[in-house]
Design an enzyme around this catalytic site. Structure first.
Site, PDB file in Angstrom:
ATOM      1  N   HIS A 295     -39.475 -42.178 -18.260  1.00 36.51           N
ATOM      2  CA  HIS A 295     -39.389 -41.339 -17.063  1.00 36.51           C
ATOM      3  C   HIS A 295     -39.481 -39.876 -17.517  1.00 36.51           C
ATOM      4  O   HIS A 295     -39.079 -39.548 -18.634  1.00 36.51           O
ATOM      5  CB  HIS A 295     -38.033 -41.605 -16.403  1.00 36.51           C
ATOM      6  N   ASP A 372     -31.623 -44.632 -22.035  1.00 34.03           N
ATOM      7  CA  ASP A 372     -31.617 -44.249 -20.618  1.00 34.03           C
ATOM      8  C   ASP A 372     -31.446 -45.534 -19.807  1.00 34.03           C
ATOM      9  O   ASP A 372     -32.365 -46.343 -19.696  1.00 34.03           O
ATOM     10  CB  ASP A 372     -32.951 -43.545 -20.304  1.00 34.03           C
ATOM     11  N   GLN A 375     -32.440 -47.612 -15.080  1.00 29.71           N
ATOM     12  CA  GLN A 375     -33.015 -48.800 -14.431  1.00 29.71           C
ATOM     13  C   GLN A 375     -32.425 -50.100 -14.977  1.00 29.71           C
ATOM     14  O   GLN A 375     -32.902 -51.172 -14.626  1.00 29.71           O
ATOM     15  CB  GLN A 375     -34.532 -48.829 -14.611  1.00 29.71           C
ATOM     16  N   LYS A 398     -28.243 -45.309  -8.595  1.00 31.91           N
ATOM     17  CA  LYS A 398     -29.101 -46.472  -8.865  1.00 31.91           C
ATOM     18  C   LYS A 398     -28.283 -47.755  -8.873  1.00 31.91           C
ATOM     19  O   LYS A 398     -28.821 -48.842  -9.053  1.00 31.91           O
ATOM     20  CB  LYS A 398     -29.775 -46.332 -10.236  1.00 31.91           C
TER      21      LYS A 398
HETATM   22  N1  PMP Z   1     -34.774 -42.446 -16.011  1.00 31.84           N
HETATM   23  C1  PMP Z   1     -35.236 -43.479 -15.302  1.00 31.84           C
HETATM   24  C2  PMP Z   1     -35.732 -44.696 -16.029  1.00 31.84           C
HETATM   25  C3  PMP Z   1     -35.247 -43.419 -13.911  1.00 31.84           C
HETATM   26  O1  PMP Z   1     -35.719 -44.449 -13.207  1.00 31.84           O
HETATM   27  C4  PMP Z   1     -34.767 -42.263 -13.260  1.00 31.84           C
HETATM   28  C5  PMP Z   1     -34.781 -42.159 -11.751  1.00 31.84           C
HETATM   29  N2  PMP Z   1     -35.942 -42.609 -11.149  1.00 31.84           N
HETATM   30  C6  PMP Z   1     -34.293 -41.223 -14.044  1.00 31.84           C
HETATM   31  C7  PMP Z   1     -34.304 -41.344 -15.416  1.00 31.84           C
HETATM   32  C8  PMP Z   1     -33.757 -39.974 -13.421  1.00 31.84           C
HETATM   33  O2  PMP Z   1     -32.597 -40.266 -12.721  1.00 31.84           O
HETATM   34  P1  PMP Z   1     -31.895 -39.177 -11.809  1.00 31.84           P
HETATM   35  O3  PMP Z   1     -32.971 -38.602 -10.958  1.00 31.84           O
HETATM   36  O4  PMP Z   1     -30.880 -39.955 -11.033  1.00 31.84           O
HETATM   37  O5  PMP Z   1     -31.291 -38.167 -12.714  1.00 31.84           O
END
Ligand code: PMP
Length: 576
Positions: A295, A372, A375, A398
């Protein structure tokens, strides 16, 4: 966890011996894969960052054995093989009660498909092996059977909510989706005249009533700033906040609540690590390893730090299924590797990365490992100690918790050697105009008034998930994923992007002749919420030659009827 394949072990060994050919290696401690040198080459040790305190560690490169810590009763600390899948989920105290049982007048209308007949295949019993796979991910080659998640005895009922069919599955093999849906008030609505099907769970999850209540009760009865007053409400609020920290620690299998720092979410937590560990210890020429499927939140902070420090980012490639190419990873690892930062599960492709194996390999080079978990936390049990990571991050929203709260796990040995990130109140021991001394972790990393109420909401969410049980949730989502994968793959012109053997319940696809935006809009018109776009993971999609995909993602409150509705819309678009 699958054992290390012999050829992979041989490769690790060859590579390490090649790079340390001048360095004698000693014996192999218990728990280390056979053939891997127990002690890292001296040149790696020399290149370790000079971290105060590390010198006193007998072997800073030693891989800590996963130990059972202070939270023996936490389901997530239980090894997968010892879980008993035949144990039904315990009743949920937060549930708003069982739905009224009535026979629907027309089940086809309610579910968008015919009710199962006697010839409908019975649910496949979940074997120990099956559970193991559910917990670690999905294998596409597993034979697909529809209705798995509902249990063979699934009873179709109309519930109190507006004509939206729910499925009550009293068996131990499936979730009681009807009852679970009752816990989520937002699902009880129509969008464009159709029952809302929330299939955008990878972007954010909906909130059960227990979470909504926990937040509003906190503000209605306990609200105060924390840690700094003698009065009763301050004590209550402090206790509620610190209890939330303890719950997060147990949920992640951490050693202690001291290892848990609250942050706004995954993004802020990664920025905290990049701006503390990265800025303090990265040097010119050091390397940061990221996977191709990260991400943007796990790319951009490292790029910013790398630029300032003269470090380099290296990318671990994936194969055509979207899986890490492990021998490429091994090739990239070297003594200059300072940090390996990996998503546990890809939000764009669904791939589950073998983070424990990858962390073990990274540790051989003295690299730090960040995982991270944005997910993964809502889909599979996590144990940060058996994973062997130094940092683990996730976002509350999430996993059925509020937005604006998330957590960062920091391994104990790094508490004192990391500098604080932001300065202010709450993180200090003593301040003069000349000098400030800092609090110990975790307060050192939490400057200012934290998000107290949402930490309380996050605790309620994690308790909710724990009551249902992540293995049960994983099994249910696995069925939905297989069902959707099978149905979507049969549509002419549809291409699934990301077909890893280990996946969370995310499907990315494109349809020939139709933009992803058009598909997203058509689904919305049918009351179905899916994400279409680049999912903040552009490099991962470009690897497959696409800029955007449509991405349905499933959670514990979804059911097969919603997948059928989605497939019907996509199929009719494909015919145009
Ligand atoms: N890493 C992953 C794998 C994600 O799916 C997400 C959110 N889509 C994030 C980081 C970022 O998360 P947040 O916007 O809640 O900080």
């Amino acid at each position: 966890m699958e054992p290390f394949p012999a050829d992979l072990i041989a490769q690790i060994a060859t590579k390490l011996f090649r790079e340390s050919s001048h360095t004698p290696t000693t014996g192999v401690p218990a728990g280390v894969p056979h053939g891997v040198p127990a002690v890292a080459p001296d040149n790696i040790r020399e290149r370790l960052p000079t971290i105060p305190g590390m010198a006193s560690h007998p072997n800073p490169l030693a891989i800590p054995e996963a130990t059972h810590g202070s939270f023996p009763n936490v389901p997530h600390a239980v090894p997968v093989h010892s879980m008993n899948p035949s144990v039904a989920p315990s009743p949920m105290p937060g549930s708003m009660g069982s739905p009224t049982m009535q026979s629907p007048a027309n089940p086809t209308e309610l579910f968008g498909r015919a009710a199962p007949s006697a010839s409908t295949p019975a649910v496949r019993p979940m074997t120990q092996d099956g559970l193991q796979r559910f917990v670690h991910g999905v294998r596409h080659q597993t034979p697909v059977q529809r209705n798995d998640c509902l249990g063979g005895e699934a009873t179709r009922v109309r519930t109190r909510y507006d004509g939206i069919a729910a499925i009550s599955s009293p068996t131990s093999q499936g979730l009681d989706v009807g009852s679970i849906r009752n816990d989520f008030p937002i699902l009880n609505q129509r969008v464009h005249g159709q029952p809302l099907a929330w299939l955008d769970n990878a972007a954010t999850t909906q909130k059960p009533q227990v979470v909504i209540d926990a937040i509003s009760e906190f503000y209605a009865t306990d609200n105060s700033n924390i840690h700094r007053a003698a009065h009763t409400l301050a004590a209550r609020a402090t206790e509620a906040y610190e209890q939330a920290r303890t719950t997060v620690a147990k949920f992640l299998g951490a050693r202690s609540e001291k290892d848990i720092v609250f942050a706004r979410g995954t993004t802020e937590a990664i920025n905290l690590v990049a701006n503390t560990y990265g800025l303090r210890y990265l040097k010119k020429g050091d390397e940061i390893l990221l996977s191709m499927v990260e991400h943007h939140a796990n790319i951009v902070p490292w790029q910013m730090v790398a630029k300032r420090k003269g470090a380099e980012i290296k990318v671990i490639p994936v194969n055509d299924r979207g899986e890490i190419i492990m021998d490429e990873y091994l090739r990239l690892l070297n003594p200059k590797t300072r940090i390996v930062s990996l998503t546990h599960a890809s939000n764009s492709l669904g791939t589950i990365l073998p983070v424990a194996e990858m962390a073990h390999m990274a540790k051989r080079y003295g690299a730090r490992v960040l995982v991270d978990g944005a997910q993964s936390v809502s889909h599979m049990p996590v144990n940060v100690r058996s994973m062997g990571c130094d940092f683990f991050v996730f976002s509350g929203h999430k996993i059925f918790g509020p937005t604006g709260i998330g957590a960062l796990y920091i391994a104990e040995e790094l508490h004192d050697v990391l500098p604080p990130w932001q300065g202010g109140g709450n993180m200090i021991k003593n301040v003069t105009f000349e000098k400030t001394t800092y609090s110990e972790a975790p307060a050192k990393f939490e400057a200012g008034t934290p998000n107290i109420a949402d930490a309380v909401g996050l605790k309620a969410a994690l308790d909710y998930v724990s009551r249902i049980g992540l293995p049960n949730i994983a099994a249910h989502e696995h069925s939905l994923l297989e069902n959707a994968t099978q149905q979507l793959s049969a549509i002419p012109g549809l291409r699934i992007i990301g077909t890893a053997r280990e996946k969370v319940s995310v499907i990315s696809f494109v349809l020939e002749g139709h933009s992803t935006e058009e598909i997203g809009k058509a689904l919305d018109q049918a009351g179905i919420a899916v994400r279409s776009g680049h999912h903040c993971a552009q490099p991962s999609l470009r690897r497959f030659g696409v800029e955007t995909t449509v991405r349905p993602s499933f959670s514990l409150y979804n059911h097969a009827g919603e997948i059928d509705r989605m497939v019907d819309v996509v199929r009719s678009l494909a015919r145009k």
